[in-house]
Design a protein around this motif. Structure first.
Motif, PDB file in Angstrom:
ATOM      1  N   THR A  34       0.825  -1.207   0.000  1.00 50.60           N
ATOM      2  CA  THR A  34       0.000   0.000   0.000  1.00 50.60           C
ATOM      3  C   THR A  34       0.856   1.251   0.000  1.00 50.60           C
ATOM      4  O   THR A  34       0.580   2.215  -0.726  1.00 50.60           O
ATOM      5  N   GLN A  35       1.916   1.249   0.801  1.00 51.94           N
ATOM      6  CA  GLN A  35       2.808   2.400   0.847  1.00 51.94           C
ATOM      7  C   GLN A  35       3.512   2.596  -0.495  1.00 51.94           C
ATOM      8  O   GLN A  35       3.726   3.726  -0.938  1.00 51.94           O
ATOM      9  N   LEU A  36       3.874   1.511  -1.139  1.00 54.94           N
ATOM     10  CA  LEU A  36       4.529   1.607  -2.443  1.00 54.94           C
ATOM     11  C   LEU A  36       3.601   2.230  -3.477  1.00 54.94           C
ATOM     12  O   LEU A  36       4.012   3.086  -4.256  1.00 54.94           O
ATOM     13  N   MET A  37       2.338   1.805  -3.482  1.00 51.66           N
ATOM     14  CA  MET A  37       1.380   2.379  -4.419  1.00 51.66           C
ATOM     15  C   MET A  37       1.155   3.854  -4.127  1.00 51.66           C
ATOM     16  O   MET A  37       1.141   4.692  -5.038  1.00 51.66           O
ATOM     17  N   ASN A  38       0.982   4.196  -2.850  1.00 51.70           N
ATOM     18  CA  ASN A  38       0.744   5.592  -2.473  1.00 51.70           C
ATOM     19  C   ASN A  38       1.937   6.476  -2.827  1.00 51.70           C
ATOM     20  O   ASN A  38       1.769   7.619  -3.269  1.00 51.70           O
ATOM     21  N   TYR A  39       3.136   5.950  -2.647  1.00 52.26           N
ATOM     22  CA  TYR A  39       4.321   6.739  -2.967  1.00 52.26           C
ATOM     23  C   TYR A  39       4.433   6.960  -4.472  1.00 52.26           C
ATOM     24  O   TYR A  39       4.815   8.048  -4.926  1.00 52.26           O
ATOM     25  N   LEU A  54       6.613   7.223 -20.013  1.00 50.99           N
ATOM     26  CA  LEU A  54       6.567   6.152 -21.001  1.00 50.99           C
ATOM     27  C   LEU A  54       6.760   4.795 -20.325  1.00 50.99           C
ATOM     28  O   LEU A  54       6.019   3.839 -20.586  1.00 50.99           O
ATOM     29  N   THR A  55       7.745   4.722 -19.429  1.00 52.86           N
ATOM     30  CA  THR A  55       7.991   3.477 -18.691  1.00 52.86           C
ATOM     31  C   THR A  55       6.773   3.078 -17.880  1.00 52.86           C
ATOM     32  O   THR A  55       6.338   1.920 -17.895  1.00 52.86           O
ATOM     33  N   LEU A  56       6.202   4.029 -17.157  1.00 51.79           N
ATOM     34  CA  LEU A  56       5.075   3.728 -16.278  1.00 51.79           C
ATOM     35  C   LEU A  56       3.809   3.395 -17.062  1.00 51.79           C
ATOM     36  O   LEU A  56       3.009   2.550 -16.641  1.00 51.79           O
ATOM     37  N   ASP A  57       3.614   4.052 -18.199  1.00 53.53           N
ATOM     38  CA  ASP A  57       2.451   3.724 -19.031  1.00 53.53           C
ATOM     39  C   ASP A  57       2.522   2.280 -19.516  1.00 53.53           C
ATOM     40  O   ASP A  57       1.510   1.587 -19.583  1.00 53.53           O
ATOM     41  N   ARG A  58       3.715   1.819 -19.860  1.00 58.42           N
ATOM     42  CA  ARG A  58       3.866   0.441 -20.337  1.00 58.42           C
ATOM     43  C   ARG A  58       3.645  -0.566 -19.213  1.00 58.42           C
ATOM     44  O   ARG A  58       3.340  -1.724 -19.456  1.00 58.42           O
ATOM     45  N   ILE A  59       3.812  -0.117 -17.964  1.00 59.03           N
ATOM     46  CA  ILE A  59       3.605  -0.999 -16.826  1.00 59.03           C
ATOM     47  C   ILE A  59       2.149  -1.005 -16.374  1.00 59.03           C
ATOM     48  O   ILE A  59       1.542  -2.067 -16.192  1.00 59.03           O
ATOM     49  N   PHE A  60       1.574   0.190 -16.205  1.00 56.34           N
ATOM     50  CA  PHE A  60       0.260   0.304 -15.589  1.00 56.34           C
ATOM     51  C   PHE A  60      -0.896   0.525 -16.567  1.00 56.34           C
ATOM     52  O   PHE A  60      -2.052   0.310 -16.214  1.00 56.34           O
ATOM     53  N   PRO A  62      -0.680  -0.341 -20.339  1.00 51.77           N
ATOM     54  CA  PRO A  62      -0.085  -0.719 -21.626  1.00 51.77           C
ATOM     55  C   PRO A  62      -1.086  -0.765 -22.768  1.00 51.77           C
ATOM     56  O   PRO A  62      -0.714  -0.618 -23.924  1.00 51.77           O
ATOM     57  N   LEU A  63      -2.337  -0.977 -22.456  1.00 55.69           N
ATOM     58  CA  LEU A  63      -3.350  -1.118 -23.502  1.00 55.69           C
ATOM     59  C   LEU A  63      -4.215   0.127 -23.628  1.00 55.69           C
ATOM     60  O   LEU A  63      -5.222   0.113 -24.341  1.00 55.69           O
ATOM     61  N   THR A  64      -3.809   1.190 -22.929  1.00 58.38           N
ATOM     62  CA  THR A  64      -4.557   2.454 -22.893  1.00 58.38           C
ATOM     63  C   THR A  64      -6.032   2.224 -22.582  1.00 58.38           C
ATOM     64  O   THR A  64      -6.903   2.858 -23.172  1.00 58.38           O
ATOM     65  N   ASN A  65      -6.283   1.319 -21.650  1.00 58.68           N
ATOM     66  CA  ASN A  65      -7.657   1.067 -21.223  1.00 58.68           C
ATOM     67  C   ASN A  65      -8.177   2.153 -20.297  1.00 58.68           C
ATOM     68  O   ASN A  65      -9.384   2.307 -20.133  1.00 58.68           O
ATOM     69  N   TYR A  66      -7.255   2.894 -19.678  1.00 54.07           N
ATOM     70  CA  TYR A  66      -7.637   3.903 -18.696  1.00 54.07           C
ATOM     71  C   TYR A  66      -7.370   5.300 -19.241  1.00 54.07           C
ATOM     72  O   TYR A  66      -6.479   5.498 -20.067  1.00 54.07           O
ATOM     73  N   PRO A  67      -8.131   6.283 -18.771  1.00 57.80           N
ATOM     74  CA  PRO A  67      -7.978   7.647 -19.302  1.00 57.80           C
ATOM     75  C   PRO A  67      -6.662   8.301 -18.940  1.00 57.80           C
ATOM     76  O   PRO A  67      -6.229   9.231 -19.607  1.00 57.80           O
ATOM     77  N   ASP A  68      -6.012   7.834 -17.864  1.00 54.72           N
ATOM     78  CA  ASP A  68      -4.748   8.434 -17.455  1.00 54.72           C
ATOM     79  C   ASP A  68      -3.959   7.432 -16.616  1.00 54.72           C
ATOM     80  O   ASP A  68      -4.472   6.377 -16.223  1.00 54.72           O
ATOM     81  N   LEU A  69      -2.715   7.784 -16.356  1.00 50.87           N
ATOM     82  CA  LEU A  69      -1.818   6.909 -15.603  1.00 50.87           C
ATOM     83  C   LEU A  69      -2.277   6.746 -14.165  1.00 50.87           C
ATOM     84  O   LEU A  69      -2.159   5.660 -13.579  1.00 50.87           O
ATOM     85  N   GLU A  70      -2.803   7.800 -13.579  1.00 50.99           N
ATOM     86  CA  GLU A  70      -3.278   7.730 -12.193  1.00 50.99           C
ATOM     87  C   GLU A  70      -4.337   6.637 -12.037  1.00 50.99           C
ATOM     88  O   GLU A  70      -4.281   5.817 -11.108  1.00 50.99           O
ATOM     89  N   GLY A  72      -4.753   4.055 -13.959  1.00 53.85           N
ATOM     90  CA  GLY A  72      -4.118   2.761 -14.172  1.00 53.85           C
ATOM     91  C   GLY A  72      -3.440   2.242 -12.919  1.00 53.85           C
ATOM     92  O   GLY A  72      -3.549   1.059 -12.580  1.00 53.85           O
ATOM     93  N   ILE A  73      -2.756   3.133 -12.187  1.00 50.56           N
ATOM     94  CA  ILE A  73      -2.089   2.729 -10.946  1.00 50.56           C
ATOM     95  C   ILE A  73      -3.117   2.318  -9.896  1.00 50.56           C
ATOM     96  O   ILE A  73      -2.965   1.302  -9.213  1.00 50.56           O
ATOM     97  N   LYS A  74      -4.195   3.097  -9.779  1.00 51.35           N
ATOM     98  CA  LYS A  74      -5.223   2.792  -8.780  1.00 51.35           C
ATOM     99  C   LYS A  74      -5.957   1.500  -9.121  1.00 51.35           C
ATOM    100  O   LYS A  74      -6.298   0.711  -8.230  1.00 51.35           O
TER     101      LYS A  74
END
Length: 307
Positions: A34-39, A54-60, A62-70, A72-74
């Motif tokens: 949880t702390q890792l995600m919050n950080y 670019l790195t984080l988009d490919r991780i969280f 990658p398929l542009t299913n979400y409107p933004d990176l935030e 995707g992480i959540k």
């Protein structure tokens, strides 16, 4: 040993070195999922990840299913960071490439991203010896392995990786192969656009999702919805300038007499001091104002203790 194996070794060694020297924020020292995600979200909100989008988009995302990176992480959720936690604490010795690259981002490992590291290590040719196929955009975290994921882990990770492998493998393999033939000019232009967009938009995140308030987390203020309830945290009105520029200096040993007049300090105890990047209220005691760090303060609490 392949280039990526060496990269992995340098990243995990850098993590342990910073941890031993107490140069890491509390979220990385505790290594809670949880702390890792919050950080990760905190760094995103502050704009500190503009060069890593670019790195984080490919991780969280990658398929542009979400409107933004935030988002995707959540959506990935805290359970998705379990594999990263296992790598950090030594439970996993052969992590997926995406895990290594994510840790490099979170601990501010340099040089990064991986391609830049390869070029600096192997010269201008950037020859990458023995690298595995980058599976970050295909399946960032991979199948559930016994050494990677505990038996009690939530099934969110398993479901997300299963969907990515079975529904979207072909399209992402195509993307991965095509990206390998981009010219250096196109890559540079793409990275520049992404970085600029990240810097321009990072501080606008607070305007969305009703983020009109903020709270103190480790070394900075984080935007949050005013209606959100966080145990043990005081929610205060948002100040965009403070969110963008106000930081606790986590490595006070880097301060010198040249820092006089450029940093401010507060005192948690009578014989200690914490340093900050701009004036304002002391986060640990809202009734106190930070004071400019004088030559005497720098000598007493930095030079005499760290030098």
């Amino acid at each position: 040993m392949s280039d990526f194996d060496r990269f992995q070794e340098e990243v995990i060694n850098a993590y342990h070195e910073k941890k031993e020297k107490r140069l890491l924020p509390i979220e990385l020292e505790r290594a809670s999922p949880t702390q890792l995600m919050n950080y990760c979200l905190t760094l995103l909100y502050s704009g500190a990840l503009a060069g890593d989008l670019l790195t984080l988009d490919r991780i969280f995302n990658p398929l542009t299913n979400y409107p933004d990176l935030e988002t995707g992480i959540k959506k990935f959720g805290a359970n998705g960071f379990k594999s990263l936690q296992n790598f950090m604490i030594g439970k996993t010795t052969k992590p997926r490439e995406a895990i290594v690259k994510l840790l490099a981002v979170l601990i501010d490992f340099q040089p990064r991203p991986y391609d830049k590291w390869v070029k600096e290590r192997n010269g201008s040719t950037g020859k990458n010896e023995g690298e595995k196929v980058d599976e970050g955009s295909l399946n960032p975290w991979g199948q559930k392995h016994k050494e990677d994921v505990g038996q009690g882990e939530n099934q969110t990770l398993e479901k997300s990786t299963f969907a990515m492998e079975n529904n979207f493998g072909d399209s992402n393999r195509k993307f991965s192969s095509e990206s390998g033939v981009w010219s250096k000019l196109k890559k540079s232009a793409l990275y520049g656009v992404i970085a600029f967009a990240g810097m321009a938009g990072a501080y606008q995140i607070a305007d969305s999702l009703d983020r009109e308030c903020m709270y103190w987390q480790t070394d900075r203020y984080v935007p949050v919805a005013c209606s959100e309830k966080i145990a043990g945290v005081e929610i205060i009105p948002l100040d965009k300038d403070i969110v963008k520029n106000f930081r606790k200096i986590m490595s006070p040993d880097t301060l010198t007499l040249k820092s006089v007049g450029k940093v401010w300090y507060g005192k948690p105890t009578g014989d200690s001091a914490e340093f900050y990047t701009m004036k304002g209220v002391y986060p640990m005691n809202k009734e106190k104002e930070l004071k400019p760090a004088t030559e005497y303060i720098i000598k007493k609490y930095v030079l005499d203790r760290y030098k």
